[in-house]
Design an enzyme around this catalytic site. Structure first.
Site, mmCIF file in Angstrom:
data_model
loop_
_atom_site.group_PDB
_atom_site.id
_atom_site.type_symbol
_atom_site.label_atom_id
_atom_site.label_comp_id
_atom_site.label_asym_id
_atom_site.label_seq_id
_atom_site.Cartn_x
_atom_site.Cartn_y
_atom_site.Cartn_z
ATOM 1 N N PRO A 24 0.827 -1.206 0.000
ATOM 2 C CG PRO A 24 -0.068 -1.106 2.135
ATOM 3 C CD PRO A 24 0.620 -2.029 1.198
ATOM 4 C CB THR A 26 -0.528 7.248 1.129
ATOM 5 O OG1 THR A 26 -1.143 6.334 2.049
ATOM 6 C CG2 THR A 26 -1.329 8.540 1.090
ATOM 7 C CD GLN A 100 -3.097 -0.550 4.375
ATOM 8 O OE1 GLN A 100 -3.045 0.675 4.299
ATOM 9 N NE2 GLN A 100 -2.037 -1.299 4.648
ATOM 10 C CE1 TYR A 143 -0.827 7.662 9.914
ATOM 11 C CE2 TYR A 143 -0.059 5.500 9.236
ATOM 12 C CZ TYR A 143 0.032 6.874 9.172
ATOM 13 O OH TYR A 143 0.990 7.463 8.385
ATOM 14 N NE ARG A 187 2.645 -2.872 5.517
ATOM 15 C CZ ARG A 187 3.168 -1.820 4.922
ATOM 16 N NH1 ARG A 187 2.426 -0.753 4.670
ATOM 17 N NH2 ARG A 187 4.437 -1.807 4.574
ATOM 18 N NE ARG A 239 15.607 -5.204 14.306
ATOM 19 C CZ ARG A 239 15.131 -5.418 15.535
ATOM 20 N NH1 ARG A 239 14.937 -4.413 16.365
ATOM 21 N NH2 ARG A 239 14.871 -6.659 15.937
ATOM 22 N N GLY A 265 12.506 -2.435 2.838
ATOM 23 C CA GLY A 265 13.908 -2.400 2.470
ATOM 24 C C GLY A 265 14.394 -3.533 1.595
#
Length: 330
Positions: A24, A26, A100, A143, A187, A239, A265
């Site tokens: 996802p 934005t 999502q 959130y 998630r 992480r 990553g």
């Protein structure tokens, strides 16, 4: 040729032709007053439909859940119609897409627990009407659901405070009840910390999101509880670091027996490696999909990857959204 990312896999009844998942992302392109996705969204997602699975940008589950401008919702009939245009074209070109479900949190709105759960239930029904193949519950980041999982923010004295994962589990129960035959994922980001904070905010001092022992233990309990529910997959943000930390993902692989999507990553080689190690079943990519709508074929053929223009990540209309080209030899 990448050996692992290009192998098919089945997740929640969906036969994915590869394990390259679009995370996802934005992009703030719903610039109309009703936050309805448009033909621009349909173009953007259809360009990336070669992904094994597309997870849509976060979509607001209700008007009171809104936390940022120009982000589409999935709580109104016009939004359902707009998303149907997106899902129809994604399916027409052979893709799969889940919505999502997102709630901005307690900063913009205070509201009752029952209302929150009802909003997620209703949004799930709307996502189904809109033609999505399933839904993902966003419990990551800073959130609403991430706030409830955080001991430094959740200081409630009722069971939603003493059992910090209860709200998420109540929502999972409501969503899976509303769509029992659908693909339902969650998630999580247990390692979210100061390194994940926007650069512009890192000088502001104390940060309540810390991947300490208590936070990780709470997520251990939540993941174990999710494993006892009819959840399709777990989408885990790892992480922050120069290279992906496989051990961070493996901690929760040991607690969840269903499909696990790793994130944060990864590139082609590390994505292949974490699947080959049996730690993840698929890998999701966000930033790489912005500038590389043909990411799957670039991975397969070893082509160079384009770099996105950060100035257009959250603004710009079509520019920086649907005008990145597929790979071409120079």
């Amino acid at each position: 040729m990448t050996a692992q990312l290009l192998h098919p896999v089945t997740i929640g009844g969906l036969r994915l032709p590869n394990r390259v998942v679009m995370a996802p992302t934005t992009r703030a392109r719903a610039t109309n007053a009703d936050l309805v996705p448009t033909s621009l969204h349909a173009t953007h997602y259809s360009q990336r439909a070669a992904a094994g699975l597309i997870i849509s940008e976060g979509t607001w589950v209700s008007r009171r859940a809104i936390g940022f401008p120009d982000v589409p919702g999935v709580y109104s009939d016009p939004q359902v119609v707009g998303w149907r245009q997106v899902t129809d074209v994604v399916h027409a070109v052979g893709g799969r897409i889940v919505a999502q479900l997102w709630h901005g949190g307690s900063t913009p709105h205070e509201q009752r627990i029952d209302d929150v759960v009802a909003d997620y239930r209703a949004a799930t029904g709307n996502a189904r009407r809109a033609g999505f193949d399933g839904v993902e519950i966003a419990a990551n980041g800073t959130y609403l659901l991430g706030q409830f999982l955080n001991a430094r923010l959740n200081q409630r004295t009722d069971t939603y405070g003493t059992q910090r994962g209860r709200l998420l589990l109540d929502i999972v129960d409501a969503v899976t009840d509303r769509w029992p035959d659908g693909c339902v994922g969650v998630r999580l980001s247990p390692y979210w910390a100061d390194a994940d904070r926007p650069r512009a905010e890192r000088h502001l001092g104390d940060y309540p999101y810390t991947a300490d022992a208590d936070t990780l233990a709470c997520h251990d309990d939540v993941v174990a509880a999710l494993d006892r529910r009819p959840l399709t997959y777990l989408h885990l943000r790892g992480r922050a670091g120069a290279v992906p930390d496989f051990a961070a993902i493996a901690r929760y692989r040991a607690l969840f027996s269903g499909p696990l999507i790793a994130n944060h990553g990864f590139d082609r080689d590390t994505g292949d490696a974490i699947i080959a190690a049996g730690i993840a079943d698929a890998v999701s990519f966000a930033k790489l999909f912005i500038a590389n709508p043909d990411l799957v074929s670039r991975f397969a053929l070893g082509h160079d990857l384009a770099t996105s223009d950060h100035a257009t990540h959250y603004t710009g209309g079509a520019h920086g959204y649907v005008d990145y080209p597929i790979w071409a030899a120079s």
